[in-house]
Design a protein around this motif. Structure first.
Motif, PDB file in Angstrom:
ATOM      1  N   ARG A 103      15.747  21.309   6.280  1.00 21.89           N
ATOM      2  CA  ARG A 103      15.548  22.726   6.015  1.00 21.89           C
ATOM      3  C   ARG A 103      14.596  22.991   4.850  1.00 21.89           C
ATOM      4  N   LYS A 104      14.132  21.914   4.211  1.00 21.62           N
ATOM      5  CA  LYS A 104      13.146  22.017   3.137  1.00 21.62           C
ATOM      6  C   LYS A 104      13.635  22.916   1.990  1.00 21.62           C
ATOM      7  N   LYS A 105      14.910  22.800   1.661  1.00 21.20           N
ATOM      8  CA  LYS A 105      15.442  23.602   0.574  1.00 21.20           C
ATOM      9  C   LYS A 105      16.671  22.899  -0.008  1.00 21.20           C
ATOM     10  N   TYR A 106      17.073  23.347  -1.202  1.00 22.78           N
ATOM     11  CA  TYR A 106      18.272  22.799  -1.840  1.00 22.78           C
ATOM     12  C   TYR A 106      19.499  23.574  -1.379  1.00 22.78           C
ATOM     13  N   LEU A 107      20.542  22.845  -1.032  1.00 24.40           N
ATOM     14  CA  LEU A 107      21.803  23.442  -0.609  1.00 24.40           C
ATOM     15  C   LEU A 107      22.920  22.910  -1.492  1.00 24.40           C
ATOM     16  N   LYS A 108      23.975  23.707  -1.661  1.00 29.33           N
ATOM     17  CA  LYS A 108      25.120  23.254  -2.438  1.00 29.33           C
ATOM     18  C   LYS A 108      25.745  22.042  -1.767  1.00 29.33           C
ATOM     19  N   ASP A 109      26.332  21.159  -2.593  1.00 27.92           N
ATOM     20  CA  ASP A 109      26.847  19.898  -2.071  1.00 27.92           C
ATOM     21  C   ASP A 109      27.884  20.086  -0.981  1.00 27.92           C
ATOM     22  N   ASP A 110      28.716  21.146  -1.095  1.00 23.63           N
ATOM     23  CA  ASP A 110      29.732  21.325  -0.060  1.00 23.63           C
ATOM     24  C   ASP A 110      29.110  21.656   1.296  1.00 23.63           C
ATOM     25  N   MET A 111      27.909  22.274   1.285  1.00 26.97           N
ATOM     26  CA  MET A 111      27.216  22.561   2.539  1.00 26.97           C
ATOM     27  C   MET A 111      26.583  21.308   3.123  1.00 26.97           C
ATOM     28  N   MET A 112      26.418  20.288   2.263  1.00 26.72           N
ATOM     29  CA  MET A 112      25.832  19.022   2.720  1.00 26.72           C
ATOM     30  C   MET A 112      26.909  17.981   3.016  1.00 26.72           C
ATOM     31  N   GLY A 113      28.177  18.398   2.945  1.00 31.56           N
ATOM     32  CA  GLY A 113      29.272  17.490   3.263  1.00 31.56           C
ATOM     33  C   GLY A 113      29.590  16.480   2.184  1.00 31.56           C
ATOM     34  N   ARG A 114      29.196  16.762   0.922  1.00 29.05           N
ATOM     35  CA  ARG A 114      29.476  15.819  -0.170  1.00 29.05           C
ATOM     36  C   ARG A 114      30.737  16.243  -0.906  1.00 29.05           C
ATOM     37  N   HIS A 115      31.440  15.257  -1.460  1.00 20.34           N
ATOM     38  CA  HIS A 115      32.725  15.526  -2.112  1.00 20.34           C
ATOM     39  C   HIS A 115      32.525  16.183  -3.482  1.00 20.34           C
ATOM     40  N   LYS A 116      33.586  16.755  -3.998  1.00 19.04           N
ATOM     41  CA  LYS A 116      33.536  17.334  -5.337  1.00 19.04           C
ATOM     42  C   LYS A 116      33.355  16.215  -6.358  1.00 19.04           C
ATOM     43  N   PRO A 117      32.656  16.505  -7.471  1.00 20.67           N
ATOM     44  CA  PRO A 117      32.380  15.439  -8.455  1.00 20.67           C
ATOM     45  C   PRO A 117      33.657  14.886  -9.083  1.00 20.67           C
ATOM     46  N   LEU A 118      33.670  13.571  -9.242  1.00 25.65           N
ATOM     47  CA  LEU A 118      34.811  12.864  -9.835  1.00 25.65           C
ATOM     48  C   LEU A 118      34.326  12.014 -10.998  1.00 25.65           C
ATOM     49  N   LEU A 119      35.200  11.821 -11.991  1.00 23.52           N
ATOM     50  CA  LEU A 119      34.847  10.914 -13.083  1.00 23.52           C
ATOM     51  C   LEU A 119      34.825   9.472 -12.602  1.00 23.52           C
ATOM     52  N   LEU A 120      35.694   9.163 -11.642  1.00 26.60           N
ATOM     53  CA  LEU A 120      35.753   7.805 -11.101  1.00 26.60           C
ATOM     54  C   LEU A 120      35.565   7.874  -9.580  1.00 26.60           C
ATOM     55  N   PRO A 121      34.347   8.062  -9.135  1.00 28.51           N
ATOM     56  CA  PRO A 121      34.085   8.169  -7.694  1.00 28.51           C
ATOM     57  C   PRO A 121      34.018   6.791  -7.045  1.00 28.51           C
ATOM     58  N   PRO A 122      33.946   6.736  -5.724  1.00 30.26           N
ATOM     59  CA  PRO A 122      33.774   5.447  -5.032  1.00 30.26           C
ATOM     60  C   PRO A 122      32.480   4.752  -5.476  1.00 30.26           C
ATOM     61  N   ALA A 123      32.480   3.433  -5.394  1.00 30.56           N
ATOM     62  CA  ALA A 123      31.337   2.640  -5.872  1.00 30.56           C
ATOM     63  C   ALA A 123      30.035   3.013  -5.174  1.00 30.56           C
ATOM     64  N   ALA A 124      30.131   3.462  -3.927  1.00 35.30           N
ATOM     65  CA  ALA A 124      28.921   3.806  -3.176  1.00 35.30           C
ATOM     66  C   ALA A 124      28.159   4.963  -3.813  1.00 35.30           C
ATOM     67  N   GLU A 125      28.840   5.766  -4.627  1.00 34.79           N
ATOM     68  CA  GLU A 125      28.190   6.927  -5.236  1.00 34.79           C
ATOM     69  C   GLU A 125      27.148   6.525  -6.284  1.00 34.79           C
ATOM     70  N   LYS A 126      27.215   5.304  -6.770  1.00 41.12           N
ATOM     71  CA  LYS A 126      26.238   4.865  -7.770  1.00 41.12           C
ATOM     72  C   LYS A 126      24.826   4.932  -7.207  1.00 41.12           C
ATOM     73  N   ASN A 127      24.669   4.595  -5.934  1.00 38.30           N
ATOM     74  CA  ASN A 127      23.339   4.632  -5.322  1.00 38.30           C
ATOM     75  C   ASN A 127      22.774   6.041  -5.265  1.00 38.30           C
ATOM     76  N   ASN A 128      23.670   7.035  -5.168  1.00 38.91           N
ATOM     77  CA  ASN A 128      23.206   8.418  -5.046  1.00 38.91           C
ATOM     78  C   ASN A 128      22.515   8.921  -6.301  1.00 38.91           C
ATOM     79  N   ILE A 129      22.812   8.310  -7.456  1.00 39.15           N
ATOM     80  CA  ILE A 129      22.122   8.714  -8.695  1.00 39.15           C
ATOM     81  C   ILE A 129      20.620   8.593  -8.492  1.00 39.15           C
TER      82      ILE A 129
END
Length: 529
Positions: A103-129
């Motif tokens: 859609r060539k635009k920024y959408l809120k994370d909940d619209m992109m199916g991403r979880h709410k931010p956590l202090l200790l997220p799953p290890a896979a989230e490191k790649n998303n940085i």
């Protein structure tokens, strides 16, 4: 004129995969016709955003959907007009938007199916940085005049970016290649360029480095030739930064910065007028305010006495707040006592205690959460007495953000200039360090483009360090010497260590966007004067 507006509206909706019915297009065109040109695009973006929030069963937007979207949009706009002129945004409350390539635009994370931010997220989230940083930089670079071919000169496309996999998929030599990727050091002493498609080894022996501080994990544009599985780089530069106004031109009124407003405060006429009319507004920045040093206490008394007749909008104090090298209970008790003493000094001037905000950002040695960004504010049990004496005192995360009228201010207490110089793979031979630093963080769109072992970040809260869109002012409280630099209308300042720099500090006047160097004279200086 109405025909042009109608075509513009229909085009924007089509770009987002939606189609306006004839009735809805006429209705919306009629509402937008009286609106000023400079405001019209912002309204279209807001209406489009409201349409997308509804549960659509079809891509065709009829007049009922349009009426509901406009009603909600008008209600939100009415709420935004009551937006306070001064808001503080915690590092844990920075909005999370993800770029949608479709859609060539920024959408809120909940619209992109991403979880709410956590202090200790799953290890896979490191790649998303790094993936999210890459997407932010690459979508910005791809539409730059140098690469999109849509510049004002009307010239054809001059450069074309290639992914790493394009290099890896050939056995022949290729010249004049430009690749966007992240600098990494997979094996000691050997540098590589990495993007989501692969990794290629670099030869930097004959590279010309452009302006900036090049460190591991920063994103670069590498130009050169590829042969024998090695990319020989002849020039290395940063992806071009983008002015805040340009970003808003592409993404409309989206509020990337944070705060209570649904849309960016940049488009608020009410706040813009308040900003221009309040010529007395001023921010005072002091760093490494060592409250246990008697001379610091004496200079602060002079500072408060001097400003008591014209209270600034805010005093921003950056830690460390003690010069004492002790730790644990002794350090905490000492800090608590000296914060109380500071409160007594401030409350001696009722005009300051009532009219000015007193903001405190913790330093690396101050008691708080672990030294991972964003850091929590100073603990409440240490600050209670100061808060009782000065009700306008606020204790912030590190980093933190301030929205004053239409201006965005980012606060960061870290010796980041020093760290980036120390970790640079190539130290600049010309130009001053502040200019190199300001361009680096503006082009990277990030406060700390360093490896996580050098500048640790909570993975899900990396957005707290984003500088995209570029803010109006970035305050880097570093032990480096004081400086003021600027890149694409984004000012970057460092007040320097208060005592080490002869009790100097910085002030910022929002109405004129001027940064001024200030100093508190001692008794000897006054006698000489």
């Amino acid at each position: 004129m109405s025909k042009q507006i109608k075509q513009r509206v229909q085009t924007l909706f089509k770009l987002n995969g939606l189609q306006l019915s004839q009735e809805a297009a006429v209705y919306l065109t009629g509402l937008l016709a009286p609106v000023k040109d400079v405001e019209r695009n912002g309204w279209i973006d807001k209406i489009l955003s409201q349409v997308e929030k509804q549960k659509l069963k079809t891509a065709v937007i009829d007049i009922k959907i349009m009426e509901q979207a406009i009603s909600e949009c008008t209600a939100e706009e009415g709420g935004d007009e009551n937006t306070d002129t001064f808001n503080i945004i915690s590092g844990f409350e920075v909005p999370r938007y993800t770029f949608s390539a479709e859609r060539k635009k920024y959408l809120k994370d909940d619209m992109m199916g991403r979880h709410k931010p956590l202090l200790l997220p799953p290890a896979a989230e490191k790649n998303n940085i790094y993936h999210d940083r890459f997407v932010m930089v690459s979508q910005r670079t791809a539409r730059h005049d140098l690469f999109s071919g849509t510049g004002s000169t009307g010239s054809e496309k001059k450069y074309k970016l290639k992914p790493v996999e394009f290099l890896l998929g050939t056995t022949n030599r290729m010249d004049d290649i430009i690749v966007l990727g992240m600098l990494t050091q997979i094996t000691y002493g050997s540098y590589y360029l990495e993007d989501p498609t692969g990794v290629v080894k670099l030869d930097l022996s004959k590279t010309k480095f452009h302006t900036g501080l090049f460190t591991e994990n920063c994103f670069v544009l590498a130009e050169g030739w590829y042969d024998d599985e090695v990319f020989h780089v002849i020039a290395l530069g940063f992806p071009p930064a983008e002015a805040s106004s340009t970003t808003r031109g592409h993404f409309g009124s989206t509020n990337f910065f944070g705060g209570p407003a649904e849309t960016t405060v940049k488009i608020s006429e009410k706040l813009s007028l308040a900003e221009q009319n309040n010529t007395d507004a001023m921010f005072v920045f002091l760093s490494d305010v060592w409250l246990d040093e008697p001379e610091v206490q004496a200079r602060l008394r002079k500072l408060f006495a001097g400003y008591s007749e014209m209270p600034p909008t805010a005093f921003i104090f950056f830690g460390n707040f003690l010069n004492n090298s002790s730790s644990g209970t002794v350090y905490n008790n000492s800090l608590k006592d000296h914060l109380k003493l500071l409160g007594e000094m401030i409350s001696y001037h009722p005009s300051l205690a009532e009219q000015s905000q007193f903001l405190f950002v913790p330093g690396p040695s101050d008691p708080s959460s672990p030294n991972i960004f964003p850091r929590s504010p100073l603990p409440q049990h240490l600050t209670a007495e100061l808060r009782n004496l000065v009700p306008t005192s606020r204790f912030l995360t590190n980093p933190a953000r301030i929205q004053y009228c239409t201006q965005h201010i980012v606060l960061f207490r870290e010796d980041i200039v020093t760290k980036m110089c120390r970790n640079a793979i190539y130290f600049p031979e010309s130009g001053d360090i502040p200019t190199h630093f300001a361009q680096t963080i503006a082009c990277q769109g990030h406060l700390a483009p360093l490896p996580l072992n050098t500048a640790p970040v909570y993975w899900d809260f990396d957005r707290s360090l984003y500088l995209y869109p570029l803010p109006d002012l970035v305050v880097i409280a570093d032990k480096f010497e004081p400086f003021t630099a600027e890149h694409l209308e984004c000012k970057v300042i460092n007040p320097g260590s208060f005592q080490r720099q002869d009790y100097s500090f910085k002030t910022y006047i929002p109405s004129s966007r001027k940064v001024e160097d200030s100093q508190i004279p001692g008794e000897e200086d006054e006698e000489m004067g």
